[in-house]
Design a protein around this motif. Structure first.
Motif, PDB file in Angstrom:
ATOM      1  N   ALA A 184     -11.942  12.013  31.478  1.00 33.39           N
ATOM      2  CA  ALA A 184     -12.371  12.738  30.285  1.00 33.39           C
ATOM      3  C   ALA A 184     -11.300  13.720  29.822  1.00 33.39           C
ATOM      4  O   ALA A 184     -11.022  13.839  28.618  1.00 33.39           O
ATOM      5  CB  ALA A 184     -13.678  13.478  30.564  1.00 33.39           C
ATOM      6  N   VAL A 185     -10.673  14.420  30.764  1.00 31.52           N
ATOM      7  CA  VAL A 185      -9.595  15.356  30.416  1.00 31.52           C
ATOM      8  C   VAL A 185      -8.420  14.601  29.793  1.00 31.52           C
ATOM      9  O   VAL A 185      -7.826  15.035  28.795  1.00 31.52           O
ATOM     10  CB  VAL A 185      -9.142  16.142  31.666  1.00 31.52           C
ATOM     11  N   SER A 186      -8.071  13.437  30.379  1.00 32.07           N
ATOM     12  CA  SER A 186      -6.968  12.644  29.839  1.00 32.07           C
ATOM     13  C   SER A 186      -7.268  12.155  28.426  1.00 32.07           C
ATOM     14  O   SER A 186      -6.401  12.177  27.547  1.00 32.07           O
ATOM     15  CB  SER A 186      -6.692  11.451  30.761  1.00 32.07           C
ATOM     16  N   LEU A 187      -8.494  11.698  28.197  1.00 27.16           N
ATOM     17  CA  LEU A 187      -8.864  11.230  26.864  1.00 27.16           C
ATOM     18  C   LEU A 187      -8.846  12.372  25.849  1.00 27.16           C
ATOM     19  O   LEU A 187      -8.453  12.185  24.690  1.00 27.16           O
ATOM     20  CB  LEU A 187     -10.254  10.584  26.910  1.00 27.16           C
ATOM     21  N   MET A 188      -9.251  13.557  26.287  1.00 22.82           N
ATOM     22  CA  MET A 188      -9.177  14.727  25.404  1.00 22.82           C
ATOM     23  C   MET A 188      -7.726  15.037  25.055  1.00 22.82           C
ATOM     24  O   MET A 188      -7.403  15.383  23.906  1.00 22.82           O
ATOM     25  CB  MET A 188      -9.837  15.926  26.077  1.00 22.82           C
ATOM     26  N   LYS A 189      -6.837  14.894  26.033  1.00 20.28           N
ATOM     27  CA  LYS A 189      -5.416  15.113  25.780  1.00 20.28           C
ATOM     28  C   LYS A 189      -4.890  14.112  24.751  1.00 20.28           C
ATOM     29  O   LYS A 189      -4.156  14.483  23.826  1.00 20.28           O
ATOM     30  CB  LYS A 189      -4.628  14.981  27.088  1.00 20.28           C
ATOM     31  N   ILE A 190      -5.264  12.834  24.916  1.00 19.15           N
ATOM     32  CA  ILE A 190      -4.840  11.825  23.951  1.00 19.15           C
ATOM     33  C   ILE A 190      -5.338  12.171  22.555  1.00 19.15           C
ATOM     34  O   ILE A 190      -4.599  12.102  21.569  1.00 19.15           O
ATOM     35  CB  ILE A 190      -5.348  10.439  24.371  1.00 19.15           C
ATOM     36  N   ALA A 191      -6.626  12.551  22.456  1.00 17.58           N
ATOM     37  CA  ALA A 191      -7.201  12.891  21.153  1.00 17.58           C
ATOM     38  C   ALA A 191      -6.486  14.072  20.518  1.00 17.58           C
ATOM     39  O   ALA A 191      -6.189  14.071  19.317  1.00 17.58           O
ATOM     40  CB  ALA A 191      -8.688  13.196  21.324  1.00 17.58           C
ATOM     41  N   ASN A 192      -6.161  15.098  21.315  1.00 21.05           N
ATOM     42  CA  ASN A 192      -5.458  16.266  20.782  1.00 21.05           C
ATOM     43  C   ASN A 192      -4.047  15.914  20.331  1.00 21.05           C
ATOM     44  O   ASN A 192      -3.562  16.388  19.311  1.00 21.05           O
ATOM     45  CB  ASN A 192      -5.431  17.389  21.828  1.00 21.05           C
ATOM     46  N   ASP A 193      -3.370  15.058  21.126  1.00 20.80           N
ATOM     47  CA  ASP A 193      -2.011  14.642  20.750  1.00 20.80           C
ATOM     48  C   ASP A 193      -2.030  13.870  19.435  1.00 20.80           C
ATOM     49  O   ASP A 193      -1.185  14.085  18.562  1.00 20.80           O
ATOM     50  CB  ASP A 193      -1.393  13.773  21.847  1.00 20.80           C
ATOM     51  N   LEU A 194      -3.001  12.971  19.284  1.00 17.67           N
ATOM     52  CA  LEU A 194      -3.096  12.194  18.042  1.00 17.67           C
ATOM     53  C   LEU A 194      -3.474  13.085  16.866  1.00 17.67           C
ATOM     54  O   LEU A 194      -3.010  12.885  15.738  1.00 17.67           O
ATOM     55  CB  LEU A 194      -4.132  11.061  18.214  1.00 17.67           C
ATOM     56  N   ARG A 195      -4.323  14.090  17.119  1.00 22.68           N
ATOM     57  CA  ARG A 195      -4.693  15.027  16.041  1.00 22.68           C
ATOM     58  C   ARG A 195      -3.459  15.788  15.554  1.00 22.68           C
ATOM     59  O   ARG A 195      -3.238  15.945  14.352  1.00 22.68           O
ATOM     60  CB  ARG A 195      -5.760  15.995  16.555  1.00 22.68           C
ATOM     61  N   LEU A 196      -2.644  16.269  16.517  1.00 20.67           N
ATOM     62  CA  LEU A 196      -1.436  16.985  16.137  1.00 20.67           C
ATOM     63  C   LEU A 196      -0.437  16.059  15.433  1.00 20.67           C
ATOM     64  O   LEU A 196       0.248  16.444  14.491  1.00 20.67           O
ATOM     65  CB  LEU A 196      -0.785  17.604  17.372  1.00 20.67           C
ATOM     66  N   LEU A 197      -0.385  14.804  15.924  1.00 23.66           N
ATOM     67  CA  LEU A 197       0.549  13.840  15.323  1.00 23.66           C
ATOM     68  C   LEU A 197       0.209  13.544  13.877  1.00 23.66           C
ATOM     69  O   LEU A 197       1.100  13.370  13.039  1.00 23.66           O
ATOM     70  CB  LEU A 197       0.514  12.535  16.140  1.00 23.66           C
ATOM     71  N   SER A 198      -1.076  13.540  13.545  1.00 24.87           N
ATOM     72  CA  SER A 198      -1.502  13.185  12.194  1.00 24.87           C
ATOM     73  C   SER A 198      -1.635  14.404  11.280  1.00 24.87           C
ATOM     74  O   SER A 198      -1.996  14.258  10.118  1.00 24.87           O
ATOM     75  CB  SER A 198      -2.833  12.431  12.239  1.00 24.87           C
ATOM     76  N   SER A 199      -1.376  15.607  11.798  1.00 29.64           N
ATOM     77  CA  SER A 199      -1.557  16.813  10.981  1.00 29.64           C
ATOM     78  C   SER A 199      -0.339  17.067  10.104  1.00 29.64           C
ATOM     79  O   SER A 199       0.723  16.511  10.316  1.00 29.64           O
ATOM     80  CB  SER A 199      -1.821  18.020  11.889  1.00 29.64           C
TER      81      SER A 199
END
Length: 199
Positions: A184-199
């Motif tokens: 779950a922590v790893s998936l949250m990290k992926i989601a945050n990285d993708l959010r920053l990438l698309s911002s």
């Protein structure tokens, strides 16, 4: 389109964009540099804190990741990637990759989860009546219960080899919970990285 870049060095906050029809060879991306690929990129080295994104229609070959991150988006393709350390996120196509201590987060989490499930989690305590003694329990009941659970879940459940341990401690469940929390922590990290990438 049609342009060619050779032996580029992309440093702090630098950015290289390879558009459709363009080709980059021998690029090094490091220290918060960014490389966006919609064309072709060959022999790229992504170092610490460097980011490379392979977009739809983009292709990379012989990429080496040393502490950086590579995103292969839907429609993008990656071939012969060597992941020494760092992270690769794949939703497109990834072929012939070699992983040397890098993170393939979801795949690794699934492997660990399977290993824990195959352990004591699938040993059931049904039949361990009277604090594990099995007193007044039909001897056919434990195997029948395990068979029915296996039928319902498609997982290989079996009676516990030691009912005292199975009833008194469920360490395997705690281990499984820890693995799922880690995923779950790893998936949250992926989601945050993708959010920053698309911002």
């Amino acid at each position: 389109s049609g342009g060619v870049s050779n032996s580029s060095l992309i440093y702090t906050y630098g950015q290289q964009t390879v558009n459709a029809g363009g080709t980059a060879s021998g690029s090094t991306v490091m220290q918060q540099g960014v490389m966006n690929v919609s064309g072709a990129a060959n022999n790229t080295n992504i170092r610490a804190y460097g980011d490379m994104t392979v977009r739809s229609g983009g292709t990379t070959k012989l990429t080496e990741i040393n502490g950086g991150r590579m995103y292969v988006l839907s429609g993008g393709s990656s071939f012969n990637t060597v992941l020494n350390s760092g992270t690769q996120y794949v939703s497109g196509t990834d072929s012939d990759s070699e992983v040397n201590g890098g993170q393939q987060i979801v795949r690794s989490g699934g492997t660990v989860t399977s290993a824990v499930l195959k352990g004591a989690v699938q040993n059931i305590q049904d039949g361990g009546t009277a604090v594990g003694t099995g007193l007044n329990c039909d001897p056919r009941m434990p195997k029948a219960a395990a068979a029915k659970l296996s039928e319902w879940t498609k997982l290989p459940f079996k009676p516990a080899s030691n009912y005292f341990e199975a009833i008194g401690a469920r360490d395997s469940i705690v281990a499984l919970s820890g693995v799922l929390n880690g995923i779950a922590v790893s998936l949250m990290k992926i989601a945050n990285d993708l959010r920053l990438l698309s911002s």
